[in-house]
Design a protein around this motif. Structure first.
Motif, short mmCIF file in Angstrom:
data_model
loop_
_atom_site.label_atom_id
_atom_site.label_comp_id
_atom_site.label_asym_id
_atom_site.label_seq_id
_atom_site.Cartn_x
_atom_site.Cartn_y
_atom_site.Cartn_z
N VAL A 179 0.92 -1.02 -0.17
CA VAL A 179 0.11 -0.09 -0.10
C VAL A 179 0.97 1.09 0.01
N GLU B 286 2.24 1.77 -3.43
CA GLU B 286 1.16 2.22 -4.35
C GLU B 286 0.79 3.65 -4.31
N LEU B 287 0.56 4.07 -2.81
CA LEU B 287 0.22 5.54 -2.63
C LEU B 287 1.44 6.41 -3.10
N ILE C 53 -5.27 -1.34 -3.23
CA ILE C 53 -5.09 -0.64 -2.00
C ILE C 53 -6.43 -1.01 -1.03
N ARG C 54 -7.56 -1.09 -1.78
CA ARG C 54 -8.68 -1.13 -1.07
C ARG C 54 -9.04 -2.67 -0.54
N CYS D 232 -6.27 -3.23 2.73
CA CYS D 232 -6.54 -2.49 4.16
C CYS D 232 -8.17 -2.51 4.28
N THR E 214 -10.17 3.29 3.31
CA THR E 214 -9.46 4.31 2.41
C THR E 214 -10.24 5.46 2.57
N ALA F 5 -4.96 4.80 3.88
CA ALA F 5 -5.25 3.59 4.19
C ALA F 5 -5.44 3.38 5.70
N TRP G 86 -6.02 0.19 8.90
CA TRP G 86 -6.01 -1.09 9.26
C TRP G 86 -6.71 -0.98 10.89
#
Length: 124
Positions: free
Chosen positions: A38, A41-42, A97-98, A101, A104, A117, A119
């Motif tokens: 994640v 990616e971010l 990502i979704r 986690c 989001t 994101a 958790w």
């Protein structure tokens, strides 16, 4: 605050490594590898979708959640695209990502945007 850095201090690769080290040493019961995907990616999205390619990464806990937050100078919110379209045009990051986690969030700010994101942290 577990960790914070920005593009003026470290590369994306180094930021990911530092986030992994801080998470591993935090004692939190989380999937570090999923969180690092994640983070990647971010940060990639912040670099690819802003002119300045600048970003700020923060990793912290609040109210029983672990938060990975990336702010950048872009003012366009991410849009999830159809995951079945594997034609090389990109756009799969938000869906990935979704899937990794619990929650989001994205918002336009006075200086750009913030994408996070979250958790839920397992109680020991």
């Amino acid at each position: 605050m577990l960790f914070t850095t920005d593009s003026t201090c470290v590369s994306m690769t180094r930021a990911r490594q530092l986030a992994g080290t801080h998470l591993a040493e935090s004692g939190l019961r989380v999937d570090v590898e999923a969180i690092l995907i994640v983070v990647s990616e971010l940060l990639t999205n912040a670099i690819e979708h802003t002119i300045e390619q600048s970003w700020r990464l923060s990793v912290f806990t609040t109210d029983g959640t672990l938060v990975v937050e990336v702010t950048d100078s872009g003012n366009t919110l991410p849009v999830e695209r159809d995951g079945s379209r594997l034609d090389g045009s990109g756009g799969l990051g938000l869906g990935l990502i979704r899937s990794l986690c619990d929650y989001t969030e994205a918002a336009v700010t006075a200086t750009g945007k913030c994408v996070s994101a979250r958790w839920w942290i397992a109680r020991v």
